[in-house]
Design a protein around this motif. Structure first.
Motif, PDB file in Angstrom:
ATOM      1  N   GLU A 152     -18.613  27.066  65.852  1.00 29.23           N
ATOM      2  CA  GLU A 152     -18.677  27.306  67.416  1.00 29.23           C
ATOM      3  C   GLU A 152     -20.186  27.210  67.897  1.00 29.23           C
ATOM      4  O   GLU A 152     -20.205  26.391  69.133  1.00 29.23           O
ATOM      5  CB  GLU A 152     -18.328  28.755  67.946  1.00 29.23           C
ATOM      6  CG  GLU A 152     -18.354  29.090  69.403  1.00 29.23           C
ATOM      7  CD  GLU A 152     -17.528  28.600  70.081  1.00 29.23           C
ATOM      8  OE1 GLU A 152     -17.592  28.060  71.339  1.00 29.23           O
ATOM      9  OE2 GLU A 152     -16.261  28.234  69.687  1.00 29.23           O
ATOM     10  N   LEU A 153     -21.267  27.278  67.154  1.00 27.20           N
ATOM     11  CA  LEU A 153     -22.542  27.345  67.670  1.00 27.20           C
ATOM     12  C   LEU A 153     -23.339  26.173  66.926  1.00 27.20           C
ATOM     13  O   LEU A 153     -24.766  26.464  67.191  1.00 27.20           O
ATOM     14  CB  LEU A 153     -23.192  28.498  67.417  1.00 27.20           C
ATOM     15  CG  LEU A 153     -22.469  29.846  68.190  1.00 27.20           C
ATOM     16  CD1 LEU A 153     -23.059  31.247  67.642  1.00 27.20           C
ATOM     17  CD2 LEU A 153     -22.607  29.761  69.758  1.00 27.20           C
ATOM     18  N   MET A 154     -22.594  25.221  66.264  1.00 28.82           N
ATOM     19  CA  MET A 154     -23.528  24.313  65.644  1.00 28.82           C
ATOM     20  C   MET A 154     -24.396  23.501  66.527  1.00 28.82           C
ATOM     21  O   MET A 154     -24.276  23.298  67.792  1.00 28.82           O
ATOM     22  CB  MET A 154     -22.449  23.187  65.090  1.00 28.82           C
ATOM     23  CG  MET A 154     -23.252  22.095  64.118  1.00 28.82           C
ATOM     24  SD  MET A 154     -22.113  20.969  63.384  1.00 28.82           S
ATOM     25  CE  MET A 154     -21.637  20.143  65.120  1.00 28.82           C
ATOM     26  N   TRP A 155     -25.969  23.443  66.116  1.00 25.64           N
ATOM     27  CA  TRP A 155     -26.930  22.709  66.594  1.00 25.64           C
ATOM     28  C   TRP A 155     -27.457  23.523  67.893  1.00 25.64           C
ATOM     29  O   TRP A 155     -28.077  22.831  68.875  1.00 25.64           O
ATOM     30  CB  TRP A 155     -26.554  21.341  67.111  1.00 25.64           C
ATOM     31  CG  TRP A 155     -26.556  20.492  65.844  1.00 25.64           C
ATOM     32  CD1 TRP A 155     -26.385  20.819  64.332  1.00 25.64           C
ATOM     33  CD2 TRP A 155     -26.982  18.984  65.872  1.00 25.64           C
ATOM     34  NE1 TRP A 155     -26.326  19.729  63.694  1.00 25.64           N
ATOM     35  CE2 TRP A 155     -26.686  18.553  64.381  1.00 25.64           C
ATOM     36  CE3 TRP A 155     -27.067  18.207  66.852  1.00 25.64           C
ATOM     37  CZ2 TRP A 155     -27.116  17.401  63.893  1.00 25.64           C
ATOM     38  CZ3 TRP A 155     -27.349  16.817  66.419  1.00 25.64           C
ATOM     39  CH2 TRP A 155     -27.168  16.394  64.956  1.00 25.64           C
ATOM     40  N   GLU A 156     -26.893  24.862  67.891  1.00 33.42           N
ATOM     41  CA  GLU A 156     -27.492  25.339  69.195  1.00 33.42           C
ATOM     42  C   GLU A 156     -28.799  26.575  69.063  1.00 33.42           C
ATOM     43  O   GLU A 156     -29.027  27.281  69.606  1.00 33.42           O
ATOM     44  CB  GLU A 156     -26.605  26.386  69.795  1.00 33.42           C
ATOM     45  CG  GLU A 156     -25.588  25.401  70.337  1.00 33.42           C
ATOM     46  CD  GLU A 156     -23.967  26.224  71.160  1.00 33.42           C
ATOM     47  OE1 GLU A 156     -24.475  27.110  72.008  1.00 33.42           O
ATOM     48  OE2 GLU A 156     -22.883  25.651  70.870  1.00 33.42           O
ATOM     49  N   GLY A 157     -29.394  26.494  67.499  1.00 34.31           N
ATOM     50  CA  GLY A 157     -30.424  27.068  67.226  1.00 34.31           C
ATOM     51  C   GLY A 157     -30.319  28.371  66.780  1.00 34.31           C
ATOM     52  O   GLY A 157     -31.133  29.233  66.916  1.00 34.31           O
ATOM     53  N   HIS A 158     -29.102  28.706  66.204  1.00 33.55           N
ATOM     54  CA  HIS A 158     -28.874  29.945  65.626  1.00 33.55           C
ATOM     55  C   HIS A 158     -28.642  29.936  63.869  1.00 33.55           C
ATOM     56  O   HIS A 158     -28.796  31.189  63.503  1.00 33.55           O
ATOM     57  CB  HIS A 158     -27.668  30.699  66.147  1.00 33.55           C
ATOM     58  CG  HIS A 158     -27.450  30.603  67.750  1.00 33.55           C
ATOM     59  ND1 HIS A 158     -27.837  31.604  68.428  1.00 33.55           N
ATOM     60  CD2 HIS A 158     -26.781  29.888  68.513  1.00 33.55           C
ATOM     61  CE1 HIS A 158     -27.901  31.473  69.677  1.00 33.55           C
ATOM     62  NE2 HIS A 158     -27.198  30.400  69.837  1.00 33.55           N
ATOM     63  N   ARG A 159     -28.607  29.057  63.597  1.00 31.60           N
ATOM     64  CA  ARG A 159     -27.985  28.957  62.118  1.00 31.60           C
ATOM     65  C   ARG A 159     -28.939  29.537  60.895  1.00 31.60           C
ATOM     66  O   ARG A 159     -28.598  30.431  60.435  1.00 31.60           O
ATOM     67  CB  ARG A 159     -27.888  27.341  61.747  1.00 31.60           C
ATOM     68  CG  ARG A 159     -27.260  27.371  60.447  1.00 31.60           C
ATOM     69  CD  ARG A 159     -25.892  27.898  60.189  1.00 31.60           C
ATOM     70  NE  ARG A 159     -25.248  27.503  58.926  1.00 31.60           N
ATOM     71  CZ  ARG A 159     -23.804  28.097  58.439  1.00 31.60           C
ATOM     72  NH1 ARG A 159     -23.479  28.995  59.099  1.00 31.60           N
ATOM     73  NH2 ARG A 159     -23.421  27.529  57.367  1.00 31.60           N
ATOM     74  N   ARG A 160     -30.179  29.137  61.082  1.00 33.22           N
ATOM     75  CA  ARG A 160     -31.063  30.032  60.108  1.00 33.22           C
ATOM     76  C   ARG A 160     -31.232  31.384  60.312  1.00 33.22           C
ATOM     77  O   ARG A 160     -31.089  31.964  59.172  1.00 33.22           O
ATOM     78  CB  ARG A 160     -32.796  29.368  60.536  1.00 33.22           C
ATOM     79  CG  ARG A 160     -33.719  30.029  59.473  1.00 33.22           C
ATOM     80  CD  ARG A 160     -35.226  29.676  60.097  1.00 33.22           C
ATOM     81  NE  ARG A 160     -36.100  30.711  59.560  1.00 33.22           N
ATOM     82  CZ  ARG A 160     -36.517  31.773  60.322  1.00 33.22           C
ATOM     83  NH1 ARG A 160     -35.801  32.010  61.543  1.00 33.22           N
ATOM     84  NH2 ARG A 160     -37.316  32.632  59.764  1.00 33.22           N
ATOM     85  N   THR A 161     -31.305  31.958  61.414  1.00 31.14           N
ATOM     86  CA  THR A 161     -31.228  33.404  61.786  1.00 31.14           C
ATOM     87  C   THR A 161     -29.819  34.050  61.143  1.00 31.14           C
ATOM     88  O   THR A 161     -29.906  34.990  60.559  1.00 31.14           O
ATOM     89  CB  THR A 161     -31.368  33.467  63.241  1.00 31.14           C
ATOM     90  OG1 THR A 161     -32.769  33.187  63.593  1.00 31.14           O
ATOM     91  CG2 THR A 161     -31.208  35.047  63.524  1.00 31.14           C
ATOM     92  N   ASP A 162     -28.931  33.356  61.429  1.00 33.06           N
ATOM     93  CA  ASP A 162     -27.585  33.618  61.046  1.00 33.06           C
ATOM     94  C   ASP A 162     -27.501  33.889  59.422  1.00 33.06           C
ATOM     95  O   ASP A 162     -27.160  34.900  58.563  1.00 33.06           O
ATOM     96  CB  ASP A 162     -26.272  32.810  61.369  1.00 33.06           C
ATOM     97  CG  ASP A 162     -26.171  33.186  62.875  1.00 33.06           C
ATOM     98  OD1 ASP A 162     -26.455  33.926  63.620  1.00 33.06           O
ATOM     99  OD2 ASP A 162     -25.330  32.156  63.397  1.00 33.06           O
ATOM    100  N   LEU A 163     -28.036  32.835  58.978  1.00 35.17           N
ATOM    101  CA  LEU A 163     -28.003  32.675  57.298  1.00 35.17           C
ATOM    102  C   LEU A 163     -28.988  33.728  56.777  1.00 35.17           C
ATOM    103  O   LEU A 163     -28.592  34.429  55.680  1.00 35.17           O
ATOM    104  CB  LEU A 163     -28.557  31.304  56.632  1.00 35.17           C
ATOM    105  CG  LEU A 163     -27.339  29.957  57.149  1.00 35.17           C
ATOM    106  CD1 LEU A 163     -28.008  28.862  56.619  1.00 35.17           C
ATOM    107  CD2 LEU A 163     -25.992  30.328  56.401  1.00 35.17           C
ATOM    108  N   ILE A 164     -29.822  33.990  57.275  1.00 38.35           N
ATOM    109  CA  ILE A 164     -30.981  34.955  56.762  1.00 38.35           C
ATOM    110  C   ILE A 164     -30.133  36.482  56.850  1.00 38.35           C
ATOM    111  O   ILE A 164     -30.570  37.278  56.034  1.00 38.35           O
ATOM    112  CB  ILE A 164     -32.127  35.141  57.548  1.00 38.35           C
ATOM    113  CG1 ILE A 164     -33.012  33.644  57.233  1.00 38.35           C
ATOM    114  CG2 ILE A 164     -32.990  36.285  57.260  1.00 38.35           C
ATOM    115  CD1 ILE A 164     -34.272  33.435  57.941  1.00 38.35           C
TER     116      ILE A 164
END
Length: 526
Positions: free
Chosen positions: A465-477
């Motif tokens: 849903e949020l790909m390339w919206e700047g959330h992924r690193r924070t989510d993975l951590i």
């Protein structure tokens, strides 16, 4: 007037943080003081708060470049949004970039050091914003407004601006907290030009952000009533919800129920709804979407920069792609996604997930050469076309706004907080997730059951849903899958990927800051 304001402001920023406002005439001018710049009317205060918002988008005092806010790096590279996106996305399975600029490949390879100039630019952007907000708050105190004879009507408007300045400062401090950990903490009461600011712990930064947002909540415009592009109460609620969702990472204490409280405030406000067509959230007229809670606005004619959305869209186009189809005159051939992300979009039933926005022509799914733009699928999620098929105003600088916060994220966060024991209702969580999937599939074939609603599913659904919206690193951590437990193509500069050191869950304090500020201690591992 805005130039005069920044002749004053940039001097103060230079003394305080070492951030330079290059190409401005910084010679003392006896006829320019804060009193003569600001005065009694609203115009100067409006210009200043506008610059504070614009600091998330543009890079200097003119567009697309010239009179840069900070120095030491190419101005286009220095963009707040561009550097934030790189730190949050290029460091994950969501994207690689084919350019070999010194320090840029370090993100996906997880080989960054304190000397990385892109990390320095991000750090400087955070504190440029903080320092601008502090200066605005100093110059709009009740005492100073009264001295200048500001009317009660103008004071009321400035009171709104002050709350927004504090929100923007909290937003940047959240980015600093998330990216760099223990960072300097100073507000408008800090004596400019004296001692260097001291380093605060993550817990202290967390508490500052929390206190600020709770205090300004009642001072901001109600959801749905604010001028587009400006922050409302819902933006503050969302930032609090984000802060609490990641509290176990930041302060080793779970605060999922607190996150749920503010998510519910957004939902119950009734001011936002899902845009029926998913991709219309990322097009040149996405300012019309009822889903967007807070954005960084761009305008192809009036907000020109080589960073921001100009970078994000141009870099995603190249190879065999007809860039006119995306509203652009050309492409830069830089960013692609990895097969790890592509594989999250299975199509076993023959039903298309509309969020799987990939260009595959002339490309291989697997990345065999990071420097080859045809190695790996392109992901043109953001485009410079309107929902009616019209082009944006400019073929180089798009009109597309960047969605910082949107309702779909609220729904996914709600489901996650429920699964993590924060309260709420499982059936409601399932309903929110399935609303997103029904939009993606245009029917109920993609719906899941309550048994399928797991934390692992939420992490994957957030990627879809949020790909390339700047959330992924924070989510993975938050899911403990960024360094030690996560593997994806070319992570660690290995084709198949490898795990990396746990200390890389936060970035280093830039070496230049360690040298210039004796109060700072480097993050462990660097």
């Amino acid at each position: 007037m805005i130039k005069n304001i920044f002749k004053i402001t940039c001097l103060l920023l230079l003394m305080l943080t070492g951030v330079a406002c290059t190409d401005l005439d910084l010679k003392p001018e006896t006829d320019i003081t804060a009193a003569t710049v600001f005065g009694a009317d609203e115009a100067a205060y409006t210009s200043f708060i506008a610059k504070l918002y614009a600091g998330l988008a543009v890079t200097g005092q003119q567009g697309p470049n010239g009179q840069a806010d900070i120095k030491g790096i190419d101005e286009g590279f220095s963009s707040y949004l561009r550097q934030f996106w790189g730190a949050q996305v290029l460091s994950t399975d969501e994207a690689v970039i084919g350019w070999g600029d010194a320090g840029l490949p370090d993100f996906h390879y997880h080989t960054w050091t304190p000397a990385n100039n892109f990390l320095s630019a991000m750090y400087n952007r955070v504190f440029f914003q903080v320092s601008m907000a502090n200066e605005f708050l100093r110059e709009t105190s009740d005492a100073k407004l009264s001295e200048r004879g500001v009317s009660e009507a103008v004071k009321a408007k400035i009171s709104e601006y002050r709350a927004e300045a504090r929100f923007l400062r909290a937003l940047s401090y959240w980015h600093g907290l998330d990216l760099f950990g223990n960072i300097p903490l100073y507000d408008e009461t800090f004596a400019v030009g004296n001692n260097a600011p001291t380093q605060a712990s993550r817990a202290e930064i967390f508490a500052f952000i929390e206190t600020e947002l709770k205090d300004i909540e009642s001072k901001m415009a109600a959801p749905g009533t604010q001028q587009y592009g400006r922050a409302s109460q819902a933006a503050a609620w969302m930032l609090l919800a984000k802060l609490y969702l990641n509290a176990e990472v930041y302060v080793n204490t779970a605060k999922y129920s607190e996150s749920l409280t503010y998510l519910n405030k957004i939902i119950r406000a009734g001011a936002y709804s899902l845009k029926p067509n998913f991709q219309e959230n990322f097009m040149a007229d996405n300012h019309t979407s009822p889903e967007l809670i807070f954005t960084i606005p761009f305008d192809g004619a009036r907000t020109q920069t080589w960073g921001g959305m100009t970078f994000l869209i141009n870099a995603s186009l190249g190879g065999d792609m007809n860039t006119k189809d995306f509203g652009m005159n050309g492409g830069w051939g830089g960013t692609r996604t990895t097969s790890s992300i592509v594989d999250l979009f299975p199509d076993a039933t023959g039903t298309i997930d509309e969020r799987a926005i990939f260009f595959t022509g002339g490309k291989t799914k697997e990345i065999t050469n990071v420097g080859d733009y045809n190695s790996g699928y392109s992901a043109p999620k953001f485009i410079n076309k309107t929902s009616t098929g019209a082009n944006g105003q400019d073929g180089t600088h798009p009109d597309t706004d960047f969605p910082v916060f949107r309702l779909a994220d609220v729904y996914l966060m709600y489901a996650e907080t429920v699964l993590r024991g924060g309260g709420g209702d499982l059936n409601t969580a399932l309903s929110y997730v399935n609303q997103l999937r029904e939009r993606a599939y245009n029917n109920i074939t993609g719906n899941i059951t309550s048994a399928q609603l797991t934390l692992d599913f939420i992490l994957d659904e957030r990627a879809r849903e949020l790909m390339w919206e700047g959330h992924r690193r924070t989510d993975l951590i938050r899911f403990n899958k960024f360094t030690e437990n996560g593997v994806w193509p070319w992570k660690g500069n290995v084709a198949g990927g490898k795990t990396t050191e746990k200390f890389r869950d936060i970035y280093p304090i830039p070496a230049t800051e360690i040298i210039s500020n004796p109060n700072l201690k480097q993050n462990t591992g660097y």
